[in-house]
Design a protein around this motif. Sequence first.
Motif, PDB file in Angstrom:
ATOM      1  N   GLN A  11    -100.379   4.370 -14.117  1.00 11.35           N
ATOM      2  CA  GLN A  11    -100.799   4.282 -12.717  1.00 11.35           C
ATOM      3  C   GLN A  11    -102.173   3.617 -12.586  1.00 11.35           C
ATOM      4  O   GLN A  11    -102.389   2.786 -11.704  1.00 11.35           O
ATOM      5  CB  GLN A  11    -100.821   5.665 -12.063  1.00 11.35           C
ATOM      6  CG  GLN A  11     -99.451   6.314 -11.957  1.00 11.35           C
ATOM      7  CD  GLN A  11     -98.445   5.466 -11.209  1.00 11.35           C
ATOM      8  OE1 GLN A  11     -98.722   4.921 -10.156  1.00 11.35           O
ATOM      9  NE2 GLN A  11     -97.252   5.335 -11.773  1.00 11.35           N
ATOM     10  N   TRP A  14    -101.669  -0.046 -13.220  1.00  8.66           N
ATOM     11  CA  TRP A  14    -100.933  -0.664 -12.117  1.00  8.66           C
ATOM     12  C   TRP A  14    -101.874  -0.922 -10.940  1.00  8.66           C
ATOM     13  O   TRP A  14    -101.940  -2.034 -10.422  1.00  8.66           O
ATOM     14  CB  TRP A  14     -99.768   0.241 -11.686  1.00  8.66           C
ATOM     15  CG  TRP A  14     -98.824  -0.400 -10.719  1.00  8.66           C
ATOM     16  CD1 TRP A  14     -97.689  -1.080 -11.015  1.00  8.66           C
ATOM     17  CD2 TRP A  14     -98.933  -0.425  -9.278  1.00  8.66           C
ATOM     18  NE1 TRP A  14     -97.079  -1.524  -9.867  1.00  8.66           N
ATOM     19  CE2 TRP A  14     -97.823  -1.136  -8.783  1.00  8.66           C
ATOM     20  CE3 TRP A  14     -99.846   0.089  -8.373  1.00  8.66           C
ATOM     21  CZ2 TRP A  14     -97.611  -1.342  -7.425  1.00  8.66           C
ATOM     22  CZ3 TRP A  14     -99.644  -0.121  -7.020  1.00  8.66           C
ATOM     23  CH2 TRP A  14     -98.533  -0.827  -6.556  1.00  8.66           C
ATOM     24  N   SER A  17    -104.445  -3.609 -11.641  1.00  8.16           N
ATOM     25  CA  SER A  17    -103.859  -4.949 -11.618  1.00  8.16           C
ATOM     26  C   SER A  17    -103.600  -5.425 -10.199  1.00  8.16           C
ATOM     27  O   SER A  17    -104.000  -6.538  -9.822  1.00  8.16           O
ATOM     28  CB  SER A  17    -102.558  -4.968 -12.424  1.00  8.16           C
ATOM     29  OG  SER A  17    -102.813  -4.703 -13.782  1.00  8.16           O
ATOM     30  N   MET A  93     -98.997  -6.424 -16.302  1.00 11.45           N
ATOM     31  CA  MET A  93     -98.330  -5.215 -15.809  1.00 11.45           C
ATOM     32  C   MET A  93     -96.996  -4.973 -16.522  1.00 11.45           C
ATOM     33  O   MET A  93     -96.623  -3.824 -16.767  1.00 11.45           O
ATOM     34  CB  MET A  93     -98.108  -5.303 -14.292  1.00 11.45           C
ATOM     35  CG  MET A  93     -99.388  -5.134 -13.511  1.00 11.45           C
ATOM     36  SD  MET A  93     -99.180  -5.352 -11.735  1.00 11.45           S
ATOM     37  CE  MET A  93     -98.108  -3.994 -11.322  1.00 11.45           C
ATOM     38  N   PHE A  97     -95.976  -1.796 -18.541  1.00 14.14           N
ATOM     39  CA  PHE A  97     -94.706  -1.094 -18.333  1.00 14.14           C
ATOM     40  C   PHE A  97     -94.038  -0.782 -19.667  1.00 14.14           C
ATOM     41  O   PHE A  97     -93.431   0.278 -19.832  1.00 14.14           O
ATOM     42  CB  PHE A  97     -93.780  -1.925 -17.436  1.00 14.14           C
ATOM     43  CG  PHE A  97     -92.490  -1.240 -17.108  1.00 14.14           C
ATOM     44  CD1 PHE A  97     -92.479  -0.132 -16.275  1.00 14.14           C
ATOM     45  CD2 PHE A  97     -91.296  -1.689 -17.641  1.00 14.14           C
ATOM     46  CE1 PHE A  97     -91.287   0.516 -15.977  1.00 14.14           C
ATOM     47  CE2 PHE A  97     -90.100  -1.049 -17.340  1.00 14.14           C
ATOM     48  CZ  PHE A  97     -90.095   0.059 -16.510  1.00 14.14           C
ATOM     49  N   SER A 126     -91.799  -0.854  -5.894  1.00 14.70           N
ATOM     50  CA  SER A 126     -93.074  -1.147  -6.534  1.00 14.70           C
ATOM     51  C   SER A 126     -93.677  -2.439  -5.989  1.00 14.70           C
ATOM     52  O   SER A 126     -94.883  -2.519  -5.730  1.00 14.70           O
ATOM     53  CB  SER A 126     -92.879  -1.240  -8.049  1.00 14.70           C
ATOM     54  OG  SER A 126     -94.084  -1.536  -8.686  1.00 14.70           O
TER      55      SER A 126
END
Length: 182
Positions: A11, A14, A17, A93, A97, A126
């Motif tokens: 998180q 994310w 980014s 990202m 992931f 997302s």
Amino acid sequence: MGLVVNFVAFQLGWFSSVIGGAQGLPWVGPLAVFVIVTIHLANAPEKDKEFFLILSCGLIGAVFDSLLVASGWVTYPSGMFTDMTAPYWIIAMWVLFGTTLNVSMRWLKRRWLVAAAVGLIAGPLSYIAGQKLGGIVFVEQTNALVALGVGWGLMMPALMRLSDHFDGYESALRKKSAEAAS
């Protein structure tokens, strides 16, 4: 690396980014991702397997998101290599992931239909969240969301299958299970 730590790290990476990309600071996310991936790999019992999985996710994501850009369906405010490729912070990202597949997303392993459903729904959501934060622009929203849903719906089971073969954390889990059983 624990499940909660992995989830929280994802998180943080994310948001770093997306917000970095939205604010014209596209290097912020990849810097955070570099730190997270370094810690993730340091904790992986089988670093080579985990590294290959993470690298594969980055390559798959670079191709997928570049196809969305090249189609003219999405664009990004910063960090683009060219007008036809995904920005480097999006590729970071995807690398990030990859760190979740054998840890916080482990529960999806061998649950192909569930993985497909998660991808179909969570993938587009997302990107919608990224749009609301200013990190992505849907030029052709309907086409983009359909492509994202179909793409993620197909990729999630494939990525989970790939994570079965390149699981840098499985040996540690087996060892914990054996210790708990004795």
